[in-house]
Write a protein that holds these residues in place. Structure first.
Motif, PDB file in Angstrom:
ATOM      1  N   TRP A  75       0.847  -1.190   0.000  1.00  0.00           N
ATOM      2  CA  TRP A  75       0.000   0.000   0.000  1.00  0.00           C
ATOM      3  C   TRP A  75       0.883   1.240   0.000  1.00  0.00           C
ATOM      4  CZ3 TRP A  75      -2.817  -2.245   4.823  1.00  0.00           C
ATOM      5  CH2 TRP A  75      -3.545  -3.378   4.444  1.00  0.00           C
ATOM      6  N   HIS A 175      -5.881   2.409  -2.108  1.00  0.00           N
ATOM      7  CA  HIS A 175      -5.714   1.789  -0.785  1.00  0.00           C
ATOM      8  C   HIS A 175      -4.337   2.179  -0.256  1.00  0.00           C
ATOM      9  CE1 HIS A 175      -6.173  -2.102   1.821  1.00  0.00           C
ATOM     10  NE2 HIS A 175      -5.837  -1.038   2.519  1.00  0.00           N
ATOM     11  N   THR A 176      -4.288   3.333   0.395  1.00  0.00           N
ATOM     12  CA  THR A 176      -3.032   3.820   0.956  1.00  0.00           C
ATOM     13  C   THR A 176      -2.910   3.410   2.420  1.00  0.00           C
ATOM     14  OG1 THR A 176      -3.978   5.911   1.712  1.00  0.00           O
ATOM     15  CG2 THR A 176      -3.132   5.839  -0.554  1.00  0.00           C
ATOM     16  N   GLU A 180      -5.932   3.364   5.217  1.00  0.00           N
ATOM     17  CA  GLU A 180      -6.139   2.129   5.975  1.00  0.00           C
ATOM     18  C   GLU A 180      -6.343   2.415   7.455  1.00  0.00           C
ATOM     19  OE1 GLU A 180      -6.409  -1.902   7.054  1.00  0.00           O
ATOM     20  OE2 GLU A 180      -6.586  -0.930   5.081  1.00  0.00           O
ATOM     21  N   ASP A 184     -11.799   0.673   6.505  1.00  0.00           N
ATOM     22  CA  ASP A 184     -11.403  -0.646   6.025  1.00  0.00           C
ATOM     23  C   ASP A 184     -11.485  -0.667   4.505  1.00  0.00           C
ATOM     24  OD1 ASP A 184     -10.850  -1.655   8.481  1.00  0.00           O
ATOM     25  OD2 ASP A 184     -12.671  -2.852   8.685  1.00  0.00           O
ATOM     26  N   PHE A 185     -10.905  -1.712   3.906  1.00  0.00           N
ATOM     27  CA  PHE A 185     -10.943  -1.856   2.451  1.00  0.00           C
ATOM     28  C   PHE A 185     -11.310  -3.284   2.082  1.00  0.00           C
ATOM     29  CE2 PHE A 185      -8.488   2.018   2.655  1.00  0.00           C
ATOM     30  CZ  PHE A 185      -8.855   2.705   1.509  1.00  0.00           C
ATOM     31  N   THR A 188      -8.628  -5.907  -3.603  1.00  0.00           N
ATOM     32  CA  THR A 188      -8.256  -5.037  -4.723  1.00  0.00           C
ATOM     33  C   THR A 188      -9.067  -5.384  -5.967  1.00  0.00           C
ATOM     34  OG1 THR A 188      -6.013  -4.718  -3.877  1.00  0.00           O
ATOM     35  CG2 THR A 188      -6.354  -4.361  -6.234  1.00  0.00           C
ATOM     36  N   ALA A 291      -9.467  -0.109  -4.366  1.00  0.00           N
ATOM     37  CA  ALA A 291     -10.432  -0.994  -3.709  1.00  0.00           C
ATOM     38  C   ALA A 291     -11.593  -0.182  -3.168  1.00  0.00           C
ATOM     39  CB  ALA A 291      -9.751  -1.774  -2.578  1.00  0.00           C
ATOM     40  N   ALA A 293     -13.691   1.313  -0.302  1.00  0.00           N
ATOM     41  CA  ALA A 293     -13.503   1.670   1.105  1.00  0.00           C
ATOM     42  C   ALA A 293     -14.765   1.309   1.876  1.00  0.00           C
ATOM     43  CB  ALA A 293     -13.193   3.157   1.244  1.00  0.00           C
ATOM     44  N   ARG A 302     -17.301  -6.501   5.718  1.00  0.00           N
ATOM     45  CA  ARG A 302     -16.103  -6.668   4.894  1.00  0.00           C
ATOM     46  C   ARG A 302     -16.040  -8.090   4.340  1.00  0.00           C
ATOM     47  NH1 ARG A 302     -12.381  -5.885   8.464  1.00  0.00           N
ATOM     48  NH2 ARG A 302     -11.811  -8.068   8.693  1.00  0.00           N
TER      49      ARG A 302
END
Length: 350
Positions: A75, A175-176, A180, A184-185, A188, A291, A293, A302
């Motif tokens: 990331w 998605h850095t 993060e 949440d993510f 990808t 991705a 968020a 999630r």
């Protein structure tokens, strides 16, 4: 023939033997309590740091000599997580319950990111990620139109999702490491990064094809620095021509002044769709994950998002949607074995 982890254990008992062949894949990863985003961030960012400084490879090769360590998604960003700074979430949002009550998905959308998410000529949401969300709504709620898209800026969208005001945030969200720590993510859905725009039919053939050529870049952009570093590593001699804007760089490409434009793929793809005779190559000088968020600390939602993406991947649906918008291959989702423990549907509240 046996599971690899058991065969590795046997090597310590019987020196001189070796493991040959790999006929299946199963992902092994640390497990921790659900709804603990601070701990999850700490584990994930620490592992990425260990990959970056070589500690993970050193440990892996000590225990699995001759074997290559698994790849680790990187990331972008500089944020770090420490045990002292881990945020404790007393109670995360219940996104699924909120969807059950309203009967629709509430999706924040950065709406100026074609071809990922944008408003078409009729003012309707369109794009790759919009298509994916509609398919999720169809699978979860039985109706692909059961989605309310709310146009936002990236900063507004992150705040909405972090506070539970939206179920997802879409629109080429990177998605850095910094993001993060806020939200949440999901898995990808696209690999972006620095890429190259060329005129249609240009036989570039990778970085080597730029030998002796001139490439346009927006002045001060990361793309110019990345291209210069990659070219030096590959011993390719080229000229980078700075332009004041992406529009000027594309005009130089159309006029034949340059052979390519370098920039972030997510920024190049939209203009490439709108400009006849140009396209973005499959080359990625860097790899940046995009991705959805999601609200932080809601493991159940999630999981629903990720298991749905994996189901769409197994069915070929993800590749089909991806192919409508892009010319390269979709990202490879991690191969989690087994089937979901529950149906991938949301039962509405009475």
């Amino acid at each position: 023939a046996d599971l690899r982890r058991r065969l590795v254990r046997g090597l310590s008992w019987m020196p001189g033997l070796a493991i040959v062949g790999q006929y299946g894949r199963a992902v092994v990863a640390p497990a921790y309590a659900p709804d603990e985003p601070g701990l999850a961030d700490l584990v994930a960012l620490t592992l990425q740091d260990m990959f970056a400084d070589g500690i993970f490879r050193e440990l892996y090769e000590r225990w699995f000599p001759g074997d290559s360590p698994p790849a680790c998604e990187n990331w972008p960003g500089a944020a770090t997580a420490t045990l002292e700074r881990v945020d404790v979430v007393a109670r995360g949002p219940n996104t699924i319950a909120a969807i059950q009550t309203r009967g629709r998905l509430q999706v924040a959308m950065v709406a100026n990111q074609p071809p990922f998410a944008y408003l078409d000529a009729a003012g309707q949401p369109a794009g790759y990620e919009v298509h994916l969300v509609r398919l999720m709504a169809d699978r979860w709620l039985g109706e692909r139109t059961a989605v309310d898209f709310v146009p936002v800026t990236l900063e507004e969208g992150l705040r909405l999702v972090a506070g539970g005001g939206a179920d997802l945030l879409i629109g080429a969200v990177v998605h850095t490491r910094e993001a993060e720590l806020e939200v949440d993510f999901g898995l990808t859905t696209y690999v972006a990064g620095v890429g190259l725009m060329v005129r249609a039919g240009t036989p570039l053939g990778g970085i080597a094809g730029l030998e002796g050529q001139t490439v346009a870049a927006v002045a001060g952009s990361d793309g110019a620095d990345v291209l210069w570093q990659v070219a030096q590593t590959a011993q390719v001699s080229l000229v980078i021509l700075a332009k004041a804007s992406l529009e000027e760089a594309i005009a130089a490409l159309e006029a034949g002044e340059v052979v390519a434009v370098v920039g972030e793929r997510a920024d190049l793809l939209g203009p490439a769709y709108a400009t006849p005779g140009v396209g973005v190559t499959a080359d990625r000088l860097t790899r940046v994950p995009l991705a959805f968020a999601l609200p932080p600390g809601d493991s159940a939602f999630r999981d629903l998002v990720n298991l749905t993406l994996q189901a769409m991947g197994r069915e070929g649906l993800l590749a089909a949607v991806y192919g409508e918008w892009f010319d390269d291959d979709p990202p490879q989702l991690p191969p989690w074995p087994g089937e979901p423990a529950y149906p991938l549907r949301i039962v509405l509240a009475p």
